[in-house]
Write a protein that holds these residues in place. Structure first.
Motif, PDB file in Angstrom:
ATOM      1  N   PRO A  25      52.573  10.231  35.533  1.00 37.91           N
ATOM      2  CA  PRO A  25      53.070   9.799  34.129  1.00 37.91           C
ATOM      3  C   PRO A  25      54.212  10.265  33.472  1.00 37.91           C
ATOM      4  O   PRO A  25      54.373  10.571  32.376  1.00 37.91           O
ATOM      5  CB  PRO A  25      51.869   9.859  33.393  1.00 37.91           C
ATOM      6  N   LEU A  26      55.430  10.553  34.235  1.00 43.50           N
ATOM      7  CA  LEU A  26      56.566  10.883  33.711  1.00 43.50           C
ATOM      8  C   LEU A  26      57.698   9.868  33.899  1.00 43.50           C
ATOM      9  O   LEU A  26      58.105   9.420  35.012  1.00 43.50           O
ATOM     10  CB  LEU A  26      56.961  12.167  34.254  1.00 43.50           C
ATOM     11  N   THR A  27      58.394   9.463  32.649  1.00 42.06           N
ATOM     12  CA  THR A  27      59.332   8.291  32.741  1.00 42.06           C
ATOM     13  C   THR A  27      60.725   9.253  32.793  1.00 42.06           C
ATOM     14  O   THR A  27      60.737   9.972  31.804  1.00 42.06           O
ATOM     15  CB  THR A  27      59.214   7.321  31.870  1.00 42.06           C
ATOM     16  N   LEU A  28      61.751   9.021  33.491  1.00 43.71           N
ATOM     17  CA  LEU A  28      63.088   9.634  33.437  1.00 43.71           C
ATOM     18  C   LEU A  28      64.064   8.529  32.910  1.00 43.71           C
ATOM     19  O   LEU A  28      64.308   7.437  33.617  1.00 43.71           O
ATOM     20  CB  LEU A  28      63.247  10.187  34.775  1.00 43.71           C
ATOM     21  N   VAL A  29      64.945   8.892  31.914  1.00 43.01           N
ATOM     22  CA  VAL A  29      66.148   8.062  31.460  1.00 43.01           C
ATOM     23  C   VAL A  29      67.168   8.741  32.042  1.00 43.01           C
ATOM     24  O   VAL A  29      67.529   9.985  31.796  1.00 43.01           O
ATOM     25  CB  VAL A  29      65.953   8.144  29.954  1.00 43.01           C
ATOM     26  N   LEU A  30      68.054   7.964  32.760  1.00 38.49           N
ATOM     27  CA  LEU A  30      69.159   8.281  33.693  1.00 38.49           C
ATOM     28  C   LEU A  30      70.350   7.281  33.431  1.00 38.49           C
ATOM     29  O   LEU A  30      69.887   6.312  33.183  1.00 38.49           O
ATOM     30  CB  LEU A  30      68.835   8.459  35.149  1.00 38.49           C
ATOM     31  N   PRO A  31      71.579   7.630  33.617  1.00 39.57           N
ATOM     32  CA  PRO A  31      72.495   6.576  33.673  1.00 39.57           C
ATOM     33  C   PRO A  31      72.184   5.497  34.828  1.00 39.57           C
ATOM     34  O   PRO A  31      71.801   5.829  35.936  1.00 39.57           O
ATOM     35  CB  PRO A  31      73.945   7.436  34.054  1.00 39.57           C
ATOM     36  N   LYS A  32      72.570   4.332  34.409  1.00 43.54           N
ATOM     37  CA  LYS A  32      72.416   3.207  35.464  1.00 43.54           C
ATOM     38  C   LYS A  32      73.736   3.438  36.367  1.00 43.54           C
ATOM     39  O   LYS A  32      74.764   3.708  36.154  1.00 43.54           O
ATOM     40  CB  LYS A  32      72.751   1.795  34.866  1.00 43.54           C
ATOM     41  N   THR A  33      73.379   3.266  37.733  1.00 49.44           N
ATOM     42  CA  THR A  33      74.507   3.041  38.732  1.00 49.44           C
ATOM     43  C   THR A  33      75.417   1.970  38.650  1.00 49.44           C
ATOM     44  O   THR A  33      75.047   0.992  37.740  1.00 49.44           O
ATOM     45  CB  THR A  33      73.845   2.780  40.106  1.00 49.44           C
ATOM     46  N   ASP A  34      76.583   2.073  38.899  1.00 48.32           N
ATOM     47  CA  ASP A  34      77.572   0.754  38.525  1.00 48.32           C
ATOM     48  C   ASP A  34      76.983  -0.727  39.376  1.00 48.32           C
ATOM     49  O   ASP A  34      77.355  -1.272  38.538  1.00 48.32           O
ATOM     50  CB  ASP A  34      78.818   1.211  39.322  1.00 48.32           C
ATOM     51  N   ASP A  35      76.491  -0.579  40.394  1.00 54.86           N
ATOM     52  CA  ASP A  35      76.010  -1.750  40.755  1.00 54.86           C
ATOM     53  C   ASP A  35      74.454  -1.751  40.552  1.00 54.86           C
ATOM     54  O   ASP A  35      73.715  -2.507  41.619  1.00 54.86           O
ATOM     55  CB  ASP A  35      76.419  -1.901  42.427  1.00 54.86           C
ATOM     56  N   SER A  36      73.959  -1.451  39.544  1.00 56.11           N
ATOM     57  CA  SER A  36      72.585  -1.444  39.407  1.00 56.11           C
ATOM     58  C   SER A  36      72.208  -2.744  39.274  1.00 56.11           C
ATOM     59  O   SER A  36      72.555  -3.401  38.695  1.00 56.11           O
ATOM     60  CB  SER A  36      72.101  -0.589  38.194  1.00 56.11           C
ATOM     61  N   PRO A  37      71.200  -3.397  39.974  1.00 59.01           N
ATOM     62  CA  PRO A  37      70.603  -4.554  40.038  1.00 59.01           C
ATOM     63  C   PRO A  37      69.906  -5.026  38.792  1.00 59.01           C
ATOM     64  O   PRO A  37      69.301  -6.157  38.839  1.00 59.01           O
ATOM     65  CB  PRO A  37      69.910  -4.647  41.412  1.00 59.01           C
ATOM     66  N   LEU A  38      69.264  -3.864  37.896  1.00 57.33           N
ATOM     67  CA  LEU A  38      68.650  -4.209  36.868  1.00 57.33           C
ATOM     68  C   LEU A  38      69.061  -5.296  35.990  1.00 57.33           C
ATOM     69  O   LEU A  38      70.502  -5.204  35.690  1.00 57.33           O
ATOM     70  CB  LEU A  38      68.094  -3.063  36.098  1.00 57.33           C
ATOM     71  N   ALA A  39      68.319  -6.142  35.348  1.00 55.94           N
ATOM     72  CA  ALA A  39      68.872  -6.914  34.293  1.00 55.94           C
ATOM     73  C   ALA A  39      69.150  -6.401  33.096  1.00 55.94           C
ATOM     74  O   ALA A  39      68.549  -5.217  32.712  1.00 55.94           O
ATOM     75  CB  ALA A  39      67.565  -7.975  34.226  1.00 55.94           C
ATOM     76  N   LEU A  40      70.310  -6.955  32.353  1.00 61.56           N
ATOM     77  CA  LEU A  40      70.725  -6.279  31.149  1.00 61.56           C
ATOM     78  C   LEU A  40      69.480  -6.390  30.311  1.00 61.56           C
ATOM     79  O   LEU A  40      69.494  -5.232  29.391  1.00 61.56           O
ATOM     80  CB  LEU A  40      71.945  -7.254  30.489  1.00 61.56           C
ATOM     81  N   LEU A  41      68.677  -7.191  30.219  1.00 56.25           N
ATOM     82  CA  LEU A  41      67.546  -7.380  29.185  1.00 56.25           C
ATOM     83  C   LEU A  41      66.662  -6.228  29.439  1.00 56.25           C
ATOM     84  O   LEU A  41      65.871  -5.866  28.600  1.00 56.25           O
ATOM     85  CB  LEU A  41      66.823  -8.703  29.185  1.00 56.25           C
ATOM     86  N   THR A  42      66.396  -5.809  30.650  1.00 55.86           N
ATOM     87  CA  THR A  42      65.574  -4.750  30.997  1.00 55.86           C
ATOM     88  C   THR A  42      65.926  -3.242  30.270  1.00 55.86           C
ATOM     89  O   THR A  42      65.040  -2.822  29.850  1.00 55.86           O
ATOM     90  CB  THR A  42      65.407  -4.387  32.533  1.00 55.86           C
ATOM     91  N   THR A  43      67.048  -3.189  30.197  1.00 55.13           N
ATOM     92  CA  THR A  43      67.627  -1.993  29.599  1.00 55.13           C
ATOM     93  C   THR A  43      68.261  -2.165  28.168  1.00 55.13           C
ATOM     94  O   THR A  43      68.756  -1.236  27.518  1.00 55.13           O
ATOM     95  CB  THR A  43      68.979  -1.280  30.518  1.00 55.13           C
ATOM     96  N   ALA A  44      67.964  -3.391  27.599  1.00 52.54           N
ATOM     97  CA  ALA A  44      68.699  -3.792  26.012  1.00 52.54           C
ATOM     98  C   ALA A  44      69.910  -3.638  26.097  1.00 52.54           C
ATOM     99  O   ALA A  44      70.317  -3.003  25.058  1.00 52.54           O
ATOM    100  CB  ALA A  44      67.511  -3.133  25.219  1.00 52.54           C
ATOM    101  N   GLY A  45      70.571  -3.741  27.281  1.00 57.84           N
ATOM    102  CA  GLY A  45      71.970  -3.573  27.227  1.00 57.84           C
ATOM    103  C   GLY A  45      72.638  -2.236  27.244  1.00 57.84           C
ATOM    104  O   GLY A  45      74.009  -2.032  27.045  1.00 57.84           O
ATOM    105  N   LEU A  46      71.748  -1.052  27.319  1.00 54.12           N
ATOM    106  CA  LEU A  46      72.124   0.321  27.414  1.00 54.12           C
ATOM    107  C   LEU A  46      72.668   0.520  28.731  1.00 54.12           C
ATOM    108  O   LEU A  46      72.282  -0.120  29.733  1.00 54.12           O
ATOM    109  CB  LEU A  46      70.965   1.203  27.142  1.00 54.12           C
ATOM    110  N   ASP A  47      73.755   1.360  28.722  1.00 55.90           N
ATOM    111  CA  ASP A  47      73.964   1.862  30.145  1.00 55.90           C
ATOM    112  C   ASP A  47      72.999   3.011  30.841  1.00 55.90           C
ATOM    113  O   ASP A  47      73.498   3.536  31.649  1.00 55.90           O
ATOM    114  CB  ASP A  47      75.578   2.368  29.938  1.00 55.90           C
ATOM    115  N   ALA A  63      68.820   3.833  31.956  1.00 55.57           N
ATOM    116  CA  ALA A  63      67.599   3.259  32.225  1.00 55.57           C
ATOM    117  C   ALA A  63      66.562   4.011  32.485  1.00 55.57           C
ATOM    118  O   ALA A  63      66.564   5.180  32.973  1.00 55.57           O
ATOM    119  CB  ALA A  63      67.687   2.211  33.632  1.00 55.57           C
ATOM    120  N   ALA A  64      65.226   3.568  32.078  1.00 56.43           N
ATOM    121  CA  ALA A  64      64.113   4.514  32.099  1.00 56.43           C
ATOM    122  C   ALA A  64      63.373   3.955  33.642  1.00 56.43           C
ATOM    123  O   ALA A  64      63.071   2.884  33.609  1.00 56.43           O
ATOM    124  CB  ALA A  64      63.274   3.938  30.889  1.00 56.43           C
ATOM    125  N   ILE A  65      62.951   4.933  34.253  1.00 58.16           N
ATOM    126  CA  ILE A  65      62.367   4.790  35.609  1.00 58.16           C
ATOM    127  C   ILE A  65      61.092   5.620  35.743  1.00 58.16           C
ATOM    128  O   ILE A  65      61.207   6.740  35.487  1.00 58.16           O
ATOM    129  CB  ILE A  65      63.293   5.319  36.840  1.00 58.16           C
TER     130      ILE A  65
END
Ligand code: TXA
Ligand code: MG
Length: 317
Positions: free
Chosen positions: A82-104, A106-108
């Motif tokens: 139960p630990l979520t880490l917030v880190l910068p997205k990779t340049d080629d991150s496949p995550l949808a923009l909506l998943t991170t609400a447009g932030l650079d 992401a919480a994983i």
């Protein structure tokens, strides 16, 4: 239940509710904008809050975010868990923009539940999932809670029985100079600090604040419909009592004890189901006994304060 079928639904852009060790999640393909949009539609969320992407392990996490030594150390100790880490997205991150609400960023997290793990592997992609309740409601810790609030909105609810932890994951921001606790949760501050040293605490921010870092911090985020009275040591005849410890005061309409033994882990696991059970028309107010502010008590009190937050609709007489 058929995990392969559930994985296929995720790949096809549908919503699947699934159990984790913390709470039930409302899952969608984290790389598919339309699928993630369905999450917001189903929850009735007023804003596009950034979501947690659930992965099987650190290898999958590295493809989504810029991993570092601190993340490795934390994941080695707490994942799956139960630990979520917030880190910068990779340049080629496949995550949808909506998943991170447009932030650079992401919480994983990698959830510690066999059904969640099997679903992620069957879907063969990260799964974005907030708690599987309508926006503003109490998080579901059993499959029937999900059916009650979102039954008509999801293709499938995977039933894994009651959630072991019962509180959402701890959200830790690793993008600032000092790791910052954005949301207390299932991994205790004490356990994190024992591993990596001091973490900063982010102050609860008022609703609508432009600088809002973690929208889970919205003041009244976990509200039942009855008002809550915290720190109660006695009860009125028209109140329900959410008790803790072996000496609850008598006289309530209905009493549920989070943990007669005063065990915070047991109390966390019972919290949301107990709030639901006491949230009834014949109850004028839910009185809550004091809970110690240590270990999981930090997260329990955080959720209780949000549930009690006076947003106008909760004033007692
Ligand atoms: O236990 C949990 O965390 C559950 C289960 C399903 O995994 N999920 C959950 O998700 O509670 P949700 O969406 O209710 O909460 C996600 C939290 C929110 O407080 C959100 O603001 C924060 O994580 N968050 C997500 N992405 C973020 C980001 N890039 N930066 C800061 N905070 C972020
Ligand atoms: Mg939630």
């Amino acid at each position: 239940m058929n995990i392969e079928e559930a994985g296929r639904l995720i790949r096809e852009g549908e919503l699947v509710a699934f159990p984790t060790e913390t709470v039930y999640g409302l899952g969608a393909d984290a790389t598919n904008e339309r699928a993630v949009a369905k999450i917001f539609e189903a929850k009735g969320r007023p804003h596009f809050n950034p979501l947690i992407s659930h992965v099987a392990d650190t290898r999958a996490a590295r493809q989504l975010v810029r991993w570092n030594d601190l993340a490795e150390k934390l994941a080695a100790h707490f994942w799956p868990g139960p630990l979520t880490l917030v880190l910068p997205k990779t340049d080629d991150s496949p995550l949808a923009l909506l998943t991170t609400a447009g932030l650079d960023t992401a919480a994983i997290r990698a959830p510690d539940h066999p059904i969640a793990q099997a679903l992620i592997r069957a879907a063969d992609r990260p799964i974005a999932a907030p708690s599987a309740n309508r926006s503003g409601g109490v998080s579901p810790t059993r499959a029937d809670h999900v059916a009650q609030s979102l039954g008509d909105k999801v293709k499938l609810i995977l039933d894994g029985g009651p959630c072991r932890v019962g509180l959402e994951s701890t959200v830790l921001d690793l993008t600032s100079a000092t790791p910052t606790l954005l949301r207390p949760g299932g991994a205790t501050r004490e356990a994190i600090e024992a591993l990596i040293g001091p973490v900063a605490l982010s102050e609860a921010l008022p609703e609508g604040d432009a600088a809002l870092k973690s929208p889970g911090q919205l003041a009244s985020h976990y509200a039942p419909s009855r008002p809550l009275r915290l720190g109660a040591t006695a009860v009125e005849a028209d109140e329900a009592l959410l008790a803790f410890g072996d000496r609850p005061p008598a006289g309530a309409v209905r009493t549920l004890n989070l943990s007669p033994a005063g065990d915070l882990t047991e109390a966390a696991a019972n919290l949301f189901a107990s709030l639901r059970a006491l949230d009834r028309p014949e109850v004028a107010c839910i009185a809550v006994m004091p809970i110690p502010e240590t270990g999981l008590g930090l997260a329990i009190n955080d959720r209780l304060r949000r549930a009690a937050a006076d947003d106008g609709k909760h004033r007692r007489r």
